[in-house]
Design a protein around this motif. Structure first.
Motif, PDB file in Angstrom:
ATOM      1  N   THR A 245       0.787  -1.375   0.076  1.00 26.61           N
ATOM      2  CA  THR A 245       0.074  -0.018   0.091  1.00 26.61           C
ATOM      3  C   THR A 245       0.721   1.404   0.052  1.00 26.61           C
ATOM      4  N   PRO A 246       0.714   2.176  -0.907  1.00 29.38           N
ATOM      5  CA  PRO A 246       1.393   3.444  -0.976  1.00 29.38           C
ATOM      6  C   PRO A 246       0.905   4.309  -0.057  1.00 29.38           C
ATOM      7  N   ALA A 247       1.255   4.151   1.234  1.00 24.40           N
ATOM      8  CA  ALA A 247       0.700   4.931   2.444  1.00 24.40           C
ATOM      9  C   ALA A 247       1.650   6.323   2.642  1.00 24.40           C
ATOM     10  N   GLN A 248       0.658   7.333   2.926  1.00 28.21           N
ATOM     11  CA  GLN A 248       1.450   8.626   3.386  1.00 28.21           C
ATOM     12  C   GLN A 248       1.455   8.425   4.772  1.00 28.21           C
ATOM     13  N   LEU A 249       0.641   7.660   5.489  1.00 31.01           N
ATOM     14  CA  LEU A 249       1.096   7.579   7.135  1.00 31.01           C
ATOM     15  C   LEU A 249       1.160   6.112   7.244  1.00 31.01           C
ATOM     16  N   VAL A 250       2.352   5.647   7.819  1.00 29.60           N
ATOM     17  CA  VAL A 250       2.880   4.240   7.947  1.00 29.60           C
ATOM     18  C   VAL A 250       2.874   4.067   9.363  1.00 29.60           C
ATOM     19  N   ILE A 251       2.494   3.049   9.713  1.00 33.03           N
ATOM     20  CA  ILE A 251       2.903   2.535  11.162  1.00 33.03           C
ATOM     21  C   ILE A 251       3.671   1.108  10.995  1.00 33.03           C
ATOM     22  N   SER A 252       4.981   1.135  11.433  1.00 32.09           N
ATOM     23  CA  SER A 252       5.682  -0.059  11.060  1.00 32.09           C
ATOM     24  C   SER A 252       6.624  -0.487  12.190  1.00 32.09           C
ATOM     25  N   THR A 253       6.906  -1.779  12.216  1.00 32.04           N
ATOM     26  CA  THR A 253       7.825  -2.338  12.955  1.00 32.04           C
ATOM     27  C   THR A 253       9.399  -1.737  12.532  1.00 32.04           C
ATOM     28  N   THR A 254      10.208  -1.503  13.470  1.00 35.11           N
ATOM     29  CA  THR A 254      11.526  -1.018  13.148  1.00 35.11           C
ATOM     30  C   THR A 254      12.210  -2.007  12.084  1.00 35.11           C
ATOM     31  N   HIS A 255      11.792  -3.496  11.962  1.00 30.67           N
ATOM     32  CA  HIS A 255      12.561  -4.316  11.042  1.00 30.67           C
ATOM     33  C   HIS A 255      12.062  -3.860   9.780  1.00 30.67           C
ATOM     34  N   GLN A 256      10.730  -3.695   9.355  1.00 29.97           N
ATOM     35  CA  GLN A 256      10.238  -3.509   8.176  1.00 29.97           C
ATOM     36  C   GLN A 256      11.049  -2.157   7.594  1.00 29.97           C
ATOM     37  N   LEU A 257      11.612  -1.100   8.260  1.00 33.53           N
ATOM     38  CA  LEU A 257      12.178  -0.027   7.942  1.00 33.53           C
ATOM     39  C   LEU A 257      13.648  -0.450   7.082  1.00 33.53           C
ATOM     40  N   TYR A 258      14.066  -1.553   7.231  1.00 34.87           N
ATOM     41  CA  TYR A 258      14.996  -2.264   6.093  1.00 34.87           C
ATOM     42  C   TYR A 258      14.666  -1.965   4.673  1.00 34.87           C
ATOM     43  N   ARG A 259      13.536  -1.952   4.337  1.00 29.82           N
ATOM     44  CA  ARG A 259      12.936  -1.894   3.017  1.00 29.82           C
ATOM     45  C   ARG A 259      12.945  -0.517   2.720  1.00 29.82           C
ATOM     46  N   PHE A 260      12.864   0.468   3.498  1.00 27.90           N
ATOM     47  CA  PHE A 260      12.587   1.920   2.818  1.00 27.90           C
ATOM     48  C   PHE A 260      13.930   2.674   2.801  1.00 27.90           C
ATOM     49  N   LYS A 261      14.053   3.617   1.657  1.00 27.34           N
ATOM     50  CA  LYS A 261      14.960   4.419   1.442  1.00 27.34           C
ATOM     51  C   LYS A 261      14.597   5.925   0.918  1.00 27.34           C
TER      52      LYS A 261
END
Length: 496
Positions: A245-261
């Motif tokens: 989902t291309p979300a503007q507001l994201v609630i994420s576990t810290t591990h999922q942040l590996y996928r973001f840049k």
């Protein structure tokens, strides 16, 4: 996967092996350095691919697009390929999590690149295997344009402490920097965020709330979707269906942040002191990689680290403190109960008399209770004994429990009265009319911050503000004493 390098339109480029023949193919890591193809403004890019890749760095396996589609976007400059694993003078470097520790790399016989020694990173393998022959795919085209109409739908009222923190957060939106909100458990930190998030969203900024626990994501995501009904909101955790989902507001576990840049303008780190974020440098790197070059960091914690406390005293880290709960009643002060040699008694299939007496009374009271233990082995033995002693619904839950989500939901819905748990539920879970017990509170796993957080599960409702917290022990630990003093000091600071 094997790639080839070739000249296309008088430019050296790269392509997956299956799209080009009969050129010799090599693993991605062995390709020469190739310039990124220029952006072709006449190319009709796929908006779905843009939304999936924007602000992310993903494996081919994570994309629901054909290799031909991805390669076509690469050749027109809209997609970028980067090495997943790079060789260094000391060994290897994982581009996704920045792991450089030799012990966290291994090699395998790879079917894709035909190598018997393809190195991969073990540190972030839970997110999918990054190896020497694995490129990371990211978006290189136009930015996703976010909505500017994200009005907050919430009619609640903030306490004086919440108002102060909320105003400070709102004031800093649109600027760079960082802020710590040091708030007791049950202060209402989520409500403090609402106005600041609203301002950020309406400025066209992208916001992430990062938390160590999946359970917190599961609790926060529905609440934020409810108060921001016109905003695309998504919860990211292992196994979620909202990851695309291309979300503007994201609630994420810290591990999922590996996928973001370079994805987020505002990063809110909930429970910044919690394991594993506070101990794992690669997770801290994931946060720094997930934010845009110009960004704002907001830290939330009931138990900030010594380093953070020192920074607030030196005024190098701005801080707003909320010492009282939103309902204005004191924090429940934990009581210490001597329980004898609980380890030996448990091994013999028995329970300490004080704990047994509390257990029977608790079952008879009809009130729910969370019983915290130090390990999964203790959890299994204790749960088995409790089920034999009381005639009420009893369950247990731990990090690797496949039914964890369902059991927590059942507990919230009052289908379970007694829930035995490891420290996995010490944070972020709010259940009204709840008492708390720690079985074996003298164990090393129960640090001061852990005990403060555990005690913070009780008394969170204004209709039941004085829930009981008991620490059953075989000798008082320093952490127990510190946690009790911490709670008393916060109540004193709040004038309670």
């Amino acid at each position: 996967m094997r790639f080839v390098s070739l000249f296309l339109n008088n430019r050296l480029t790269i392509a997956p092996e299956m799209l080009v023949s009969p050129v010799k193919a090599v693993p991605f890591s062995e390709l020469p350095t190739v310039e990124q193809p220029p952006l072709n403004p006449t190319f009709q890019y796929d908006e779905k691919l843009q939304q999936t890749l924007y602000g992310k760095s993903l494996l081919f396996d994570e994309l629901l697009f054909t290799i031909e589609q991805i390669q076509q976007h690469y050749e027109n400059g809209y997609v970028k390929y980067s090495p997943g694993i790079s060789k260094t003078s000391n060994g290897y470097l994982c581009s996704r999590c920045r792991n450089e520790k030799s012990r966290l790399f291994a090699a395998f016989s790879c079917f894709r690149c035909k190598s018997d020694n393809c190195a991969y990173c073990r540190n972030c393998i839970m997110m999918g295997r990054v190896s020497q022959c694995t490129p990371l795919v990211s978006w290189n085209g136009p930015k996703v344009k976010w909505s500017h109409e994200n009005n907050l739908h919430w009619n609640g009222e903030l306490s004086s402490g919440q108002q102060l923190a909320s105003k400070e957060f709102v004031k800093r939106i649109g600027s760079e920097g960082e802020l710590l909100i040091w708030a007791v458990c049950g202060a209402g930190k989520t409500e403090v965020l609402f106005k600041g998030i609203e301002k950020a969203l309406n400025l066209g900024l992208r916001v992430c709330i990062a938390t160590p626990r999946t359970d917190v994501v599961l609790e926060l995501a529905p609440r934020l979707k409810a108060v921001f009904p016109n905003t695309i909101v998504a919860g990211y955790y292992g196994g979620t269906e909202e990851r695309e989902t291309p979300a503007q507001l994201v609630i994420s576990t810290t591990h999922q942040l590996y996928r973001f840049k370079q994805a987020f303008n505002i990063m809110i780190i909930d429970e910044v002191d919690a394991f594993p974020y506070s101990y794992d440098k690669t997770l801290q790197h994931a946060v720094s990689r997930a934010v845009t070059p110009k960004h704002f960091l907001l830290y939330l914690s009931a138990t900030p680290s010594k380093a953070m406390k020192k920074a607030t005293r030196k005024r190098t880290l701005p801080c707003v403190k909320i010492p009282n709960r939103f309902h204005g009643f004191p924090l429940p002060v934990p009581g210490m109960v001597w329980g004898g040699e609980w380890k030996k008694r448990l091994e013999r299939g028995k329970l300490p008399a004080p704990f047994l007496n509390w257990l029977k009374a608790q079952a008879k009271s009809g009130r729910r209770a969370m019983i915290f233990v130090s390990s999964v082995s203790v959890l299994e033995k204790l749960t088995e004994l409790i089920k034999k002693i009381v005639d009420v619904p009893v369950e247990s839950v731990h990090a690797e429990d496949p039914m964890r989500k369902e059991k927590v939901t059942q507990f919230r819905n009052e289908d379970i009265q007694l829930l035995v748990t490891t420290t996995i539920l010490e944070r972020g879970v709010t259940v009204p009319f709840l008492d708390v017990a720690v079985f074996g509170a003298d164990h090393d796993v129960f640090t001061e911050s852990a005990l403060v957080q555990i005690a913070g599960r009780a008394g969170r409702s204004k209709d039941d503000h004085n829930g009981e917290v008991l620490l059953f022990h075989y000798g008082k630990s320093l952490s127990m004493i510190q946690a009790i003093n911490h709670t008393k000091n916060m109540n004193k600071e709040a004038g309670l």
